[in-house]
Scaffold this active site. Sequence first.
Site, mmCIF file in Angstrom:
data_model
loop_
_atom_site.group_PDB
_atom_site.id
_atom_site.type_symbol
_atom_site.label_atom_id
_atom_site.label_comp_id
_atom_site.label_asym_id
_atom_site.label_seq_id
_atom_site.Cartn_x
_atom_site.Cartn_y
_atom_site.Cartn_z
ATOM 1 C CG ASP A 1 -0.235 -0.400 2.892
ATOM 2 O OD1 ASP A 1 0.642 0.080 2.798
ATOM 3 O OD2 ASP A 1 -1.224 0.321 3.629
ATOM 4 C CB SER A 2 0.739 4.652 -0.787
ATOM 5 O OG SER A 2 -0.813 5.240 -0.072
ATOM 6 N N GLY A 3 0.898 3.320 2.029
ATOM 7 C CA GLY A 3 1.782 4.513 3.600
ATOM 8 C C GLY A 3 0.571 5.484 4.093
ATOM 9 N N GLY A 4 -0.450 6.309 3.093
ATOM 10 C CA GLY A 4 -1.421 6.734 3.436
ATOM 11 C C GLY A 4 -2.342 6.381 4.287
ATOM 12 C CG PHE A 5 -5.839 2.954 5.047
ATOM 13 C CD1 PHE A 5 -7.037 3.783 5.180
ATOM 14 C CD2 PHE A 5 -5.950 2.188 6.460
ATOM 15 C CE1 PHE A 5 -8.124 2.948 6.344
ATOM 16 C CE2 PHE A 5 -6.950 1.676 7.060
ATOM 17 C CZ PHE A 5 -7.963 2.642 6.731
ATOM 18 C CG ASP A 35 -5.162 6.318 -1.446
ATOM 19 O OD1 ASP A 35 -4.018 6.372 -0.551
ATOM 20 O OD2 ASP A 35 -6.271 5.912 -1.189
ATOM 21 C CD GLN A 51 -9.791 7.853 -1.836
ATOM 22 O OE1 GLN A 51 -10.919 7.270 -1.517
ATOM 23 N NE2 GLN A 51 -9.367 7.082 -1.595
ATOM 24 N N GLY A 73 -11.315 3.735 -0.492
ATOM 25 C CA GLY A 73 -11.947 4.592 0.013
ATOM 26 C C GLY A 73 -13.283 3.948 0.614
ATOM 27 C CG ASP A 75 -6.249 -6.126 1.683
ATOM 28 O OD1 ASP A 75 -6.540 -4.997 0.491
ATOM 29 O OD2 ASP A 75 -5.772 -5.631 2.388
ATOM 30 C CB CYS A 96 -11.166 -27.285 6.374
ATOM 31 S SG CYS A 96 -9.797 -25.686 5.964
ATOM 32 C CB CYS A 145 -5.545 -26.504 6.153
ATOM 33 S SG CYS A 145 -6.344 -26.032 8.312
ATOM 34 C CB CYS A 202 -9.493 -29.493 9.128
ATOM 35 S SG CYS A 202 -9.817 -27.321 9.851
ATOM 36 C CG HIS A 240 -8.700 -23.197 9.391
ATOM 37 N ND1 HIS A 240 -9.546 -23.966 8.930
ATOM 38 C CD2 HIS A 240 -10.150 -22.435 10.066
ATOM 39 C CE1 HIS A 240 -10.679 -24.077 8.696
ATOM 40 N NE2 HIS A 240 -11.191 -23.004 9.899
#
Lengths: 409, 396
Positions: free
Chosen positions: B98-102, B153, B197, B224, B274, B312, B314, B317, B342
């Site tokens: 990500d850009s770090g802005g958030f 952003d 945005q 956003g 994500d 599942c 995994c 499980c 899991h």
Amino acid sequence: MKFNVKTVLQRSPRLGELSQIAGKLDVCLETPLALLHTQAGHIPHITHEVLKLVTQEPHFLQIPVVSMHNYLEAIHLYDGRVADFVGSKDSLTCVTLNDPSNLMKQGHHNKDKVPIFTKRGKVLYDSENYMDMVEKLRPDMYIILSDGDTNMTSSNKRVSKAVENTVSFNQRCIERHKKSEKLKDAFVIAPIAGGYCVKSRKQCLELLSPNEPDVQGYLIDGLHNNGPEVELISFSEVKPIVDYVISKLPPGKLRAIQGCWSPLNIIKLVNSGIDIFDTSYCRILTERSAALTFAIDAGEASESYEINLRHGKFSEDFQPVLKECKCVACQGYSRAYIHHLLTVQELLGSVLIMVHNIHHMLRFFQKIRDSVREDKLNELEDRVAAQIKLLHCHKEQLASSELSRNSTE
Amino acid sequence: MTTIKSPLSFAILGKCGSSKARVGKITLPHGPVDTPVFMPVGTQGTLKGMLPEQLKAMGVQILLANTYHLGTRPGVDILLKAGGLHKFMNWDGNLLTDSGGFQMVSLLKLAEITEQGVKFESLNEQKDQVMLSPEHSIEIQNAIGADIIMQLDDVVKTTVPDKERIEESVHRTTRWLDRCIKVHQNPSTQNIFPIVQGTLYQDLRKISIADHIKRDVNGFAIGGLSGGESKDDFWKIVHLCTDLLPKNKPIYLMGVGFATDLVVCSALGVDMFDCVFPTRTARFGCALTMVGQINLKKKQYATDLQPIDKDCDCSTCKNYTRAYLHGIVTDLPVACHLITVHNVVFQLRLMKTIRDSILNGTFVEFVQQFMLAIHPDRDYPTWIKDSLTAVNIPLL
């Protein structure tokens, strides 16, 4: 399970073999051996799935009852062995009362009962509920209930009480064992109590001797109260007791010791004739962010005995923890990365350190076995001793430079 | 003229006959990514105690890392010396940063946004005020070396009602996009994604998209959202954006990862997601299942000898019971590792089921059954009903 001594000498370092294991007839484990210290069946920080990336060899999990106590209800309903319950069905298991990596709380004794401290508080174990637990867990090996609450400073009264309790637990547990269908294949280890008093050790050995046919091994118990301080015990303090007890034990039986012994003391204990240890030392190292780097093989390059990866000097050190190490951590990750993980308190930091430490410890034990076989244990001892000496010099230097800096400020 | 080989190609492999859902394959410098994809979040260059060896074995193709955290520690110098984050963390799959802005806006109370960038009080004791400009964000992201990087952003909370401020953020985000593209050092190995945005204003979203699609980029992100707005507002904006964004490039919806949201937004045509939730919640003992999550700390699991999810496959499980996990959860770190395994596998399985059902023409049925399992009394929330109706998926 059967234990066979492969070397003829009685006291001196010896090789042995655990074999004819019920359900795992193809498995044979050579001693001196390190049980893998666990909490609730897991090496701290390492899942069984990750352990498979560290070693494919058959292994023995040391499972402290104190870490399983909260499963009482579940285990009661569970129709399987403890190895399955903790998610590692192919492992061998050895049940013991306390967690050797944690300092025991002293005192809190009740007659015929031993206190343990679970995460939900104090619980008392006596022969009956201990054997109930062992029967439910159905381990391949277990250590009989004992009163191991003695150390170098214990009073005579405490020591004789510990012997008295231990003898009485032994008697009752063996009675239960003989009647137990579920435990008929389990390997029984009897603890010897008596602190640092030869007379008490003698008494304990004598009182336990009638039950000898029903036990396959002995644990030299009551030397310490577990936890990190075991690393600092000087061998000269324990040597007289260890040598005495071993001299009185039947040579064909397995000899065990528990706790976070330093690698150098492990060699010395092997030299005295101990067959089985555990890896709890790896936990206390990992908790202090230390990775083992002492050279195991002759000619192996090593700059120090252990390194503390939290130290700022590793922030740009892109080498692996140990250059020639083949463990998963050293194959893919740098000191700088682990340092970063520790700095930002990410779980993977401890995972990688533990992976390396366990791998290093298992390699160390392989080297011990090879050295005993080749009659070169002294060489290994000298090599490790030299590196520890360097570590201590270094620590003193650090301490004195710290001191002088503080005094100038 | 030499042409630079594009660090991203996107092939659409199949489409749902009714909804906007589609299956694609993004090819990036560190391998392929099957979409729709959920990207687990490894904020500080590690995913909650997992070894990259384990993630690979699970089938993770792309991980997300956070620029703000990595820029603070270990910092650009060390990342550069390490040869980038892939090498530093021993991950040869794809990465997205990500850009770090958030983080600036969400973590730091004293952030002030100006045309120059985001000014904030540093956590570092030496410097009291630090500026994260578009240029600086890209500098850090170039050092990290992720396969997909995000423009800085101008983030406005979706709950802010000030339209003037939001309009400003839309235009500023585009200006910052141009500054990011201008200073980007590795266009042949790292893809820069613009972020759409405009919060909940459809007209502003349209402007943002119209501006961004004029730029030469390989994919787009919808930003956003997922910031506390109502779901009834949320889906409409996603629906609008996937309508207006070009169909031949991947669309990434930031910060979305609950199972229901993944199913709905895949139906709306989103390709990438994500969210920290699946991995963060594992630490508190929460395991994900197709019909919701279970908290393994609860007393009822103390004697429950079933796996978390019997369907599942995994390793958790296969090897452990709920009762075993109950006994160590929030106490031993391995419990967190086991549940994380899991939860990550759960997310991957959900996305694979979505992709497979799109490819074999059963996506509509899958969505219907999925929603029915969660709402057996057919008491569907309006946003689920409305959003799925909008893409021709009637609920049962």
